[in-house]
Design an enzyme around this catalytic site. Structure first.
Site, PDB file in Angstrom:
ATOM      1  N   GLU A 271      31.883  29.778  45.152  1.00 25.91           N
ATOM      2  CA  GLU A 271      32.805  30.628  45.367  1.00 25.91           C
ATOM      3  C   GLU A 271      32.154  31.304  44.198  1.00 25.91           C
ATOM      4  O   GLU A 271      33.481  31.181  42.667  1.00 25.91           O
ATOM      5  CB  GLU A 271      34.077  30.392  45.116  1.00 25.91           C
ATOM      6  CG  GLU A 271      35.233  31.811  46.345  1.00 25.91           C
ATOM      7  CD  GLU A 271      35.525  32.698  44.885  1.00 25.91           C
ATOM      8  OE1 GLU A 271      34.600  33.828  45.336  1.00 25.91           O
ATOM      9  OE2 GLU A 271      36.327  32.207  45.178  1.00 25.91           O
ATOM     10  N   CYS A 306      38.155  37.902  41.836  1.00 25.65           N
ATOM     11  CA  CYS A 306      37.176  37.942  42.622  1.00 25.65           C
ATOM     12  C   CYS A 306      37.147  38.799  43.238  1.00 25.65           C
ATOM     13  O   CYS A 306      35.951  39.828  43.743  1.00 25.65           O
ATOM     14  CB  CYS A 306      36.668  36.289  42.965  1.00 25.65           C
ATOM     15  SG  CYS A 306      37.617  35.259  43.594  1.00 25.65           S
TER      16      CYS A 306
END
Ligand code: NAD
Ligand code: MN
Length: 500
Positions: A271, A306
């Site tokens: 990720e 993110c």
């Protein structure tokens, strides 16, 4: 458990912080121990620049010990082959313990990485407990499949734990990212070695003890603080680790793929970064709400997210009005002491990261129009604070528009029509999330379908829920955190064909 941060002053919180006992050693095979090589590193509070503690700097030697313990526990079956209802009880107990110690954990998180105590207390810590509870509850509700193969045969398709899982996580949501990886991995019956980021090891180290108290057997859950190029790399290269789940930068994500190729072909789930686009169409009915979320989507958690909506694309017909609304809402994110309930944003995680973000702001100043912010502030605190920063007239081809800043910096561009903005949004090496603001239902679905990302939020930003998968396409990564689909990463399918 609800901590009303507003009822205490920063001085009260500082007194509580001073009374905390800080875990500084690695947690391997059910107990704390110093790093084998005896080295440690300084952990700093980025809101003050003050040292918090010296933390064990784990290296290959510690990873070797942790793998031995994790493997032994896995092979013993004490966790991997126990009744899933037992894993359920233990993980639900861990969720309860996280809430019992929520105030302490929230304070540790904020001191360690600078986010607002309000957010640690209301979001990070309860959110982490929720994830352990959710996967704990799921443990004994998952069954395999039976394949009918005519009179003489049938087959079983079952899920088996993979073995020893390495979890390497970042500093922006330290306990939450640990929970996202470790909860499903443990629920599935694996043994886990967690490496928190060197900037933020404190809550992970405390979690280890709480997991043991909840009943996680020795060796099943190990926490190794240390540097990425030491402990992180050793996890990536260790042939005794079957799988690594990583959250962090795309650069290091790629390294994990090389580590796997150079060692045992362990599976790697990533990720990584993002540059999520927020598309505001004239068809959106509530532009004020859209502006509120546009600002939240980039300034929440100092922009250290993110999936932050760091690129804002607004239709040229509404751009002037919309940008004015955005700028009017920025002041709510004025940075200040993370312990102070009146602060709108906390400290950046480190001096190094602050410098990185300031470099991007300098790049932005060259090609775009600085509409607000752009400065490092609160120098007198000794901490790392950046004013919420907005650039308008950003060229979608510029570095500011293309590269992940990971800070409180919003890049605004305008567009003329739907086809153009979809093309601009998709013109990225990343594909984590996107937001779409429109009250035209057909447009919402049309655009959502064509955006090449893992998650699309319509009329909100960055919708994240334990029930739905989170993760990206392209260089944002592979595999998904959260939801029952996370089990795919931490289980192998076993086929058993039975001929009668
Ligand atoms: P990073 O990728 O370097 O660190 C993430 C984790 O990987 C940490 O635990 C770190 O110790 C470990 N690591 C670092 N180098 C390693 C190596 N060589 N081998 C194995 N493990 C290693 O991220 P960072 O340096 O803390 O931040 C840099 C940039 O990464 C940020 O500015 C941001 O753009 C991005 N980032 C993204 C996320 C995310 O949630 N996607 C989180 C943090 C940082
Ligand atoms: Mn720290």
């Amino acid at each position: 458990m609800n901590i009303v941060t507003a009822t205490r002053t920063p001085a009260d919180w500082q007194a509580r912080a001073a009374a905390l006992s800080i875990r500084t050693e690695a947690f391997i095979d059910g107990r704390y121990r110093p790093a084998v090589e005896g080295r440690s590193f300084e952990n700093v509070n980025p809101a003050t620049g003050a040292k918090i503690a010296d933390i064990a700097a784990c290296t290959t030697a510690d990873v070797d010990l942790a793998v031995i313990a994790a493997r032994r526990s896995f092979e013993s079956g004490v966790w991997s082959r126990c009744d899933p209802a037992e894993r359920r009880r233990v993980l639900v107990r861990l969720a309860d313990l996280i809430l019992v110690h929520a105030e302490e954990l929230a304070l540790l998180e904020t001191l360690d990485m600078g986010k607002l105590l309000r957010d640690s207390a209301m979001l990070d810590i309860p959110g982490s407990a929720e994830v352990f509870r959710w996967y704990g509850e799921a443990c004994d509700k998952l069954n395999g499949e039976v394949v009918r193969a005519g009179e003489g045969a049938f087959a079983l398709i079952d899920h088996e734990p993979v073995g020893v899982i390495g979890a390497v996580v970042p500093w922006n949501f330290p306990l939450k990212m640990a929970a996202w990886k470790c909860a499903p991995a443990l629920a599935a019956g694996n043994s886990v070695i967690l490496k928190p980021a060197e900037q933020s090891p404190l809550t992970a180290l405390r979690l280890a003890e709480l997991a043991a108290e909840a009943g996680v057997p020795d060796g099943v859950f190990n926490v190794l603080p240390g540097f990425g190029h030491e402990a992180g790399q050793a996890i990536g290269l260790h042939a005794g680790i079957d799988c690594v789940a990583f959250t962090g930068s795309t650069e290091i994500g790629k390294r994990f793929l090389s580590y796997a190729g150079a060692s045992n072909m362990k599976r790697i789930w990533l990720e990584c970064g993002g540059k999520s686009a927020n598309l505001v169409f004239p068809e959106a009915k509530d532009l004020d709400r859209a502006a509120t979320f546009a600002v939240q989507g980039i300034f929440f958690n100092q922009g250290e997210v993110c999936s932050a909506t760091s690129r804002l694309f607004v239709h040229r017909d509404i751009a002037e009005d919309f940008i004015a609304r955005v700028l009017a809402k920025v002041d709510a994110y004025r940075p200040g002491d993370p312990l102070d309930a009146a602060s709108g944003m906390g400290a950046m995680v480190s001096e190094e990261h602050t410098a990185r973000v300031m470099d991007y702001i300098a790049i932005g100043r060259e090609g775009a129009t600085l509409a607000c912010g752009g400065e490092r502030v609160l120098a007198e605190t000794g901490g790392c604070f950046i004013a919420p920063t907005v650039f308008t007239g950003v060229d979608p081809a510029s570095r500011l528009a293309r590269e992940e800043v990971f800070g409180p910096v919003l890049a605004i561009s305008t567009f003329a029509d739907e086809a153009e903005v979809v093309r601009l949004a998709n013109d990225s090496v990343y594909g984590l999330g996107a937001s779409v603001w429109t009250n035209d239902l057909a447009q919402a679905h049309r655009v959502a379908r064509t955006l090449h990302v893992g998650s699309v939020s319509v009329n909100t930003v960055d919708a994240v829920d334990v029930r739905t998968p989170f993760g990206g396409v392209k260089q944002s990564g592979s595999g998904r955190d959260l939801s029952l689909h996370a089990f795919d990463k931490y289980t192998d399918l076993k086929t058993t064909w039975i001929s009668l």
